[in-house]
Design an enzyme around this catalytic site. Structure first.
Site, mmCIF file in Angstrom:
data_model
loop_
_atom_site.group_PDB
_atom_site.id
_atom_site.type_symbol
_atom_site.label_atom_id
_atom_site.label_comp_id
_atom_site.label_asym_id
_atom_site.label_seq_id
_atom_site.Cartn_x
_atom_site.Cartn_y
_atom_site.Cartn_z
ATOM 1 N N GLY A 1 0.783 -1.234 0.000
ATOM 2 C CA GLY A 1 0.000 0.000 0.000
ATOM 3 C C GLY A 1 0.815 1.283 0.000
ATOM 4 N N ILE A 2 0.363 2.248 0.792
ATOM 5 C CA ILE A 2 0.980 3.580 0.810
ATOM 6 C C ILE A 2 2.437 3.491 1.278
ATOM 7 C CG2 ILE A 2 0.882 5.865 1.909
ATOM 8 C CD1 ILE A 2 -2.215 5.451 2.085
ATOM 9 N N GLY A 3 2.700 2.686 2.299
ATOM 10 C CA GLY A 3 4.055 2.563 2.833
ATOM 11 C C GLY A 3 5.032 2.064 1.774
ATOM 12 N N TYR B 1 -11.739 3.948 14.084
ATOM 13 C CA TYR B 1 -10.655 4.380 13.184
ATOM 14 C C TYR B 1 -10.513 5.903 13.226
ATOM 15 C CZ TYR B 1 -8.127 4.922 8.723
ATOM 16 O OH TYR B 1 -7.227 5.262 7.743
ATOM 17 N N SER C 1 -5.826 10.591 8.551
ATOM 18 C CA SER C 1 -6.891 10.311 7.583
ATOM 19 C C SER C 1 -7.875 11.477 7.619
ATOM 20 C CB SER C 1 -7.623 9.028 7.978
ATOM 21 O OG SER C 1 -8.922 9.001 7.429
HETATM 22 P P1 NAP Z 1 -2.798 -1.347 3.697
HETATM 23 O O1 NAP Z 1 -2.640 -1.442 2.226
HETATM 24 O O2 NAP Z 1 -3.798 -2.192 4.387
HETATM 25 O O3 NAP Z 1 -1.340 -1.581 4.366
HETATM 26 C C1 NAP Z 1 -1.207 -1.491 5.751
HETATM 27 C C2 NAP Z 1 0.249 -1.621 6.108
HETATM 28 O O4 NAP Z 1 0.348 -1.475 7.546
HETATM 29 C C3 NAP Z 1 0.831 -2.970 5.747
HETATM 30 O O5 NAP Z 1 2.144 -2.800 5.272
HETATM 31 C C4 NAP Z 1 0.838 -3.719 7.094
HETATM 32 O O6 NAP Z 1 1.907 -4.646 7.214
HETATM 33 C C5 NAP Z 1 1.089 -2.573 8.049
HETATM 34 N N1 NAP Z 1 0.691 -2.889 9.422
HETATM 35 C C6 NAP Z 1 -0.552 -3.066 9.924
HETATM 36 N N2 NAP Z 1 -0.490 -3.386 11.221
HETATM 37 C C7 NAP Z 1 0.826 -3.420 11.554
HETATM 38 C C8 NAP Z 1 1.537 -3.687 12.749
HETATM 39 N N3 NAP Z 1 0.900 -4.006 13.894
HETATM 40 N N4 NAP Z 1 2.886 -3.637 12.726
HETATM 41 C C9 NAP Z 1 3.545 -3.322 11.583
HETATM 42 N N5 NAP Z 1 2.922 -3.047 10.410
HETATM 43 C C10 NAP Z 1 1.577 -3.111 10.414
HETATM 44 O O7 NAP Z 1 -3.140 0.138 4.140
HETATM 45 P P2 NAP Z 1 -2.831 1.545 3.434
HETATM 46 O O8 NAP Z 1 -4.056 1.972 2.733
HETATM 47 O O9 NAP Z 1 -1.548 1.498 2.713
HETATM 48 O O10 NAP Z 1 -2.704 2.436 4.747
HETATM 49 C C11 NAP Z 1 -1.489 2.973 5.211
HETATM 50 C C12 NAP Z 1 -1.810 4.101 6.181
HETATM 51 O O11 NAP Z 1 -2.569 5.111 5.512
HETATM 52 C C13 NAP Z 1 -2.656 3.651 7.375
HETATM 53 O O12 NAP Z 1 -2.254 4.329 8.544
HETATM 54 C C14 NAP Z 1 -4.053 4.104 6.990
HETATM 55 O O13 NAP Z 1 -4.886 4.323 8.103
HETATM 56 C C15 NAP Z 1 -3.751 5.379 6.239
HETATM 57 N N6 NAP Z 1 -4.819 5.815 5.322
HETATM 58 C C16 NAP Z 1 -5.246 4.999 4.321
HETATM 59 C C17 NAP Z 1 -6.279 5.443 3.489
HETATM 60 C C18 NAP Z 1 -6.837 4.612 2.369
HETATM 61 O O14 NAP Z 1 -7.881 4.981 1.814
HETATM 62 N N7 NAP Z 1 -6.195 3.524 1.966
HETATM 63 C C19 NAP Z 1 -6.842 6.710 3.682
HETATM 64 C C20 NAP Z 1 -6.363 7.506 4.723
HETATM 65 C C21 NAP Z 1 -5.349 7.051 5.527
HETATM 66 P P3 NAP Z 1 1.730 -6.257 7.091
HETATM 67 O O15 NAP Z 1 0.810 -6.528 5.945
HETATM 68 O O16 NAP Z 1 3.141 -6.711 6.841
HETATM 69 O O17 NAP Z 1 1.205 -6.743 8.396
#
Ligand code: NAP
Length: 242
Positions: free
Chosen positions: A12-14, A150, A137
């Protein structure tokens, strides 16, 4: 070359942030469950940058966060820039949220930001410089029905960001949060059906969701010296959604 540690950068974003920074920084990828994805990313980035490592750590746990920093510092001597990106979502009516789930989301989204920042700050203070970005967010500002938990975790991140910025500015450390609208990642795909996503998309004036690379571009700017006077801000990137 500065070192950037990105929590939750297996997907994802990371992962997009790691790719975007790979030409100019030493990169610490952090993963928890997605080992295969993290190592695919590691090998991809290492093709052009030898200074990339991947560390497994559950960032909701203090001992694992401390171990992650120990390993990062052993490899790269210092973490100059911390991106607190790891997060999970939860979709539920308030009265249906199990307390264990409440604690899990707060531990993962909010306490992780505290734990990683706490561990990173002393070295940044010693160096007299550092940058921290917290992934918030849009719902941290506005709250969302069915996403109270959330939204609460992200709202607290916003307040923590502003407090950190005030406390750390005299030490040369900048702290900002990024508040995306809806970004095309697994998080969204797992939470909503295709029909629900189409309906949501039609509510965004740009008529599309953000790409993870668009969030990564903002991170690159915010951690650079170009953004040297930006601190204590929640920077919105939401396609005019709100
Ligand atoms: P994602 O695709 O679900 O990826 C989440 C990432 O967080 C994965 O790399 C996962 O690692 C990691 N993670 C989760 N729990 C963890 C833990 N306990 N320890 C270490 N790593 C952990 O989500 P994303 O959309 O990229 O979101 C990234 C950030 O952006 C989040 O903070 C989310 O709230 C924020 N955000 C997302 C959106 C959106 O629409 N997507 C909007 C606003 C904000 P593993 O898979 O290796 O466990």
């Amino acid at each position: 070359m500065k070192t950037v540690l990105i929590t939750g950068s297996s997907r994802g974003i990371g992962a997009a942030i790691a790719r975007r920074l790979n030409d100019e920084y030493k990169i610490v990828i952090n993963y928890n469950n997605s080992k295969k994805k993290a190592f695919e990313l590691l090998y991809e980035l290492r093709k052009t940058n030898p200074n990339v490592i991947a560390i497994k750590a559950d960032v909701s746990k203090e001992d694992e966060v401390n171990m992650m920093f120990d390993v990062a510092e052993k490899n790269f001597s210092n973490v100059d820039i911390l991106i607190n990106n790891a997060g999970i979502s939860h979709f539920s009516l308030i009265q249906d949220i199990e307390f264990d789930i409440w604690k899990d989301v707060i531990n993962t989204n909010l306490n992780s930001v505290f734990l990683s920042s706490k561990r990173a700050i002393p070295n940044m203070i010693s160096k007299g410089e550092g940058v921290i970005i917290n992934m918030s967010s849009i719902w941290g500002d506005f709250g969302a029905s069915m996403e109270a938990l959330y939204s609460t975790s992200k709202g607290a991140i916003n307040t923590f960001t502003k407090s950190m910025a005030k406390e750390l500015a005299p030490s040369g450390i900048r702290v900002n949060a990024i508040a995306p609208g809806i970004v095309e990642t697994d998080m969204m795909k797992n939470d909503f059906t295709e029909n629900e996503l189409d309906k949501l998309k039609s509510e965004v004036p740009t008529n599309r969701f953000a790409k993870p690379e668009e969030i990564a571009g903002l991170v690159r700017y915010l951690i650079s010296d170009e953004a040297s006077y930006i601190t204590g801000d929640i920077i919105h990137i939401n396609g005019a959604f709100y």
